[in-house]
Enzyme design. Sequence first.
Site, PDB file in Angstrom:
ATOM      1  N   ASP A 245       0.822  -1.209   0.000  1.00 45.84           N
ATOM      2  CA  ASP A 245       0.000   0.000   0.000  1.00 45.84           C
ATOM      3  C   ASP A 245       0.859   1.263   0.000  1.00 45.84           C
ATOM      4  O   ASP A 245       0.419   2.329   0.426  1.00 45.84           O
ATOM      5  CB  ASP A 245      -0.937   0.013   1.215  1.00 45.84           C
ATOM      6  CG  ASP A 245      -0.184  -0.092   2.536  1.00 45.84           C
ATOM      7  OD1 ASP A 245       1.057  -0.258   2.509  1.00 45.84           O
ATOM      8  OD2 ASP A 245      -0.827   0.001   3.598  1.00 45.84           O
ATOM      9  N   GLU A 246       2.100   1.146  -0.498  1.00 44.79           N
ATOM     10  CA  GLU A 246       3.033   2.270  -0.506  1.00 44.79           C
ATOM     11  C   GLU A 246       3.188   2.848  -1.910  1.00 44.79           C
ATOM     12  O   GLU A 246       3.372   2.111  -2.887  1.00 44.79           O
ATOM     13  CB  GLU A 246       4.407   1.823   0.016  1.00 44.79           C
ATOM     14  CG  GLU A 246       4.384   1.394   1.469  1.00 44.79           C
ATOM     15  CD  GLU A 246       5.727   0.904   1.955  1.00 44.79           C
ATOM     16  OE1 GLU A 246       5.927   0.853   3.175  1.00 44.79           O
ATOM     17  OE2 GLU A 246       6.580   0.560   1.094  1.00 44.79           O
TER      18      GLU A 246
END
Length: 318
Positions: A245-246
């Site tokens: 989720d980066e």
Amino acid sequence: MQTPATPDNEHLRLDALRRITILDTSAEERFDRITRMARNMFDVPISLVSLVDKDRQWFKSCCGLPVLETPRDISFCGHAILGDGLFVVEDATRDLRFADNPLVSGDPHIRFYAGSPLQIAEGYKLGTLCIIDRKPRLLDERQRDLLTDLAGMVERELAAIQMATMDELTGITNRRGFMLLAHKCLQLAHRQGRAATLLFLDLNRFKEINDRLGHDVGDDALQQMACLMCGVFRDADIFARLGGDEFAVLLPGTGPAEVPRVLARLDEALAGFNRESGKPYRLTCATGVGHYDALSPPALDLLLQQADKQMYDCKKGR
């Protein structure tokens, strides 16, 4: 002389070209082999793999020319990418679009041009495989098919590069592509004495979305975040999903004073999504910022570490 028109999808086309991280890279045998084949098969002095950038056409492979780029506004390839099939000029001196073109009246004295557009998976035409002669000539049907087939070989090589630098889920650049593009961008910023800013973005409560709503919904959240980034950031900005989720964004020419305005634009886009999307989740993110002042040599890893630490501190403080 007629300047090439701008494609209707130019913003997306340039973004696709930038994301495959091929501009200004070194010569490669896999492309040079094809331009050599084209030059020999058609008995022409010049064959090129030409990629049409914002203001230039840049040659990934250049067989028979001593330059690596020419201005887009005088390019034949700029015209060729506007159509779906071969673009052929049999005698440029008799064509009102090109008769007074400096590439016709001066070096390399183009008379004949044939270019087959190079299209990638999303349908964007990035450039051409083209052949050039200094005397007028015709192409018969068999030769047209042959040039199209050779262009297909170039397209397959471009597709391989694209797959290696694109995040399959979101369609934006992946970590490998980001590191390549951002490193080149920082080198340019250093040479030009321009600042740059790196944003490190981490989605909040993403594990909760996956656990509560399922991985398909989690994948949708990542795709929606990537879509929002496409709308928020500029053509010159480099943004990518680093993994999980980066996400990261490199903002060339942006110093500390401009960052609050950029983050406000992102916050506004996220708020609009949460208000209007009807999705069973909300998108918010923790953000870290790293600044490059152009005074020291580029160090992308250190910039990422700086922004990552600030993002982590932001998350702990929530």
